[in-house]
Design an enzyme around this catalytic site. Structure first.
Site, mmCIF file in Angstrom:
data_model
loop_
_atom_site.group_PDB
_atom_site.id
_atom_site.type_symbol
_atom_site.label_atom_id
_atom_site.label_comp_id
_atom_site.label_asym_id
_atom_site.label_seq_id
_atom_site.Cartn_x
_atom_site.Cartn_y
_atom_site.Cartn_z
ATOM 1 N N HIS A 161 0.841 -1.203 0.000
ATOM 2 C CA HIS A 161 0.000 0.000 0.000
ATOM 3 C C HIS A 161 0.874 1.251 0.000
ATOM 4 O O HIS A 161 0.696 2.161 -0.825
ATOM 5 C CB HIS A 161 -0.905 -0.027 1.235
ATOM 6 N N GLU A 162 1.833 1.303 0.934
ATOM 7 C CA GLU A 162 2.694 2.477 1.027
ATOM 8 C C GLU A 162 3.644 2.572 -0.168
ATOM 9 O O GLU A 162 3.945 3.665 -0.653
ATOM 10 C CB GLU A 162 3.485 2.432 2.343
ATOM 11 N N HIS A 193 1.882 4.202 -3.067
ATOM 12 C CA HIS A 193 1.900 5.665 -2.938
ATOM 13 C C HIS A 193 3.234 6.227 -3.417
ATOM 14 O O HIS A 193 3.287 7.171 -4.218
ATOM 15 C CB HIS A 193 1.705 6.072 -1.474
#
Length: 264
Positions: free
Chosen positions: A58-59, A62
């Site tokens: 997820h990170e 980003h």
């Protein structure tokens, strides 16, 4: 050191992430083969490590999207190594979501990596950077539910099926929560570039509290019921049944005992 060597070092996969992957693989094998004396322990290790992997992805999503959108500083910050300890909000990004999974069995969204917004030009790019994280959870959920909606569960051990169903539940809850247009969550980051400066200035003081406000609101029965009804509808559309998810949750919390309605 040449710039190419620096880029390679900044993007080298962290040994910490590889160790988490190894735990996930070993625990998954233990669940599949029923090697563990206590299947719940293997399910706990498999789901927890897979959940940490999804948080890292997820990170990373980003950061990688920000890199291609103009923020070249994410590499120096360690965001491209998938190291969970490199994030600026490690407690919000990893520790707190893992604790919520253990205590309440819900996929809580984590805190975002720090992006240099001034380096990213264009509202669409800003929105895409924010959307990349929840999309990673969506893709993870698609992978977890694939055996269900592809009708490919023949030969899949019951414990492994339960674990996948529960893991899919966590990914769906995390994606839906993170897509809420609440300050501090990715959903607000998606719409923020399209808001007026005056409105953004008024909302800014409340941004640090949005994350915790969502947690509190989940304890309101009406809102809690509406949210989990939406989660249930999405998982049903992917052919993931309530029993599989419930049994996966029960196995995960092995210290509470496995209910008799979950055959292994």
């Amino acid at each position: 050191m040449s710039s190419a060597a620096v880029r390679r070092r900044e993007r080298r996969i962290s040994p910490v992430f590889l160790a988490v992957l190894a735990v996930m693989a070993a625990a998954g094998w233990g669940v599949w083969t029923d090697f563990a004396a206590l299947p719940g322990v293997a399910v706990f290790l498999f789901v927890t490590s897979a959940w940490i992997v999804s948080l890292c992805l997820h990170e990373y999503a980003h950061a990688r999207t920000a890199l291609h959108s103009g923020d070249v500083t994410v590499g120096a910050k360690g965001y491209l190594t998938l190291n969970p300890f490199a994030y600026t909000h490690a407690v919000l990004s990893v520790v707190l979501p893992v604790l919520f999974v253990i205590m309440g069995g819900i996929g809580l969204p984590g805190g975002a990596v720090f992006i240099d917004q001034g380096r990213i030009k264009g509202r669409w790019r800003h929105s895409l950077v924010s959307a990349a994280g929840p999309l990673a959870n969506v893709l993870f959920a698609v992978v977890c539910t694939a055996p269900f909606w592809l009708d490919a569960l023949d030969g899949v051990p019951a414990a492994f099926r339960y674990a996948l169903a529960f893991l899919a539940f966590l990914q769906v809850t995390a994606a839906l929560l993170n897509l809420l247009p609440v300050p501090g969550l990715d959903g607000y980051g998606i719409v923020e570039p399209w808001l007026s400066y005056e409105l953004k200035r008024k909302i800014a003081p409340y941004a640090p509290y949005g994350f915790f406000a969502v947690i509190v609101l989940l304890f309101v029965p009406v809102l809690n019921g509406a949210f989990f009804d939406a989660v249930d509808a999405l998982l049903r559309s992917l052919d993931v049944g309530v029993l599989d998810r419930a049994c996966g949750s029960a196995l995960f919390r092995f210290w509470e005992g496995t209910p008799p309605g979950c055959p292994l």
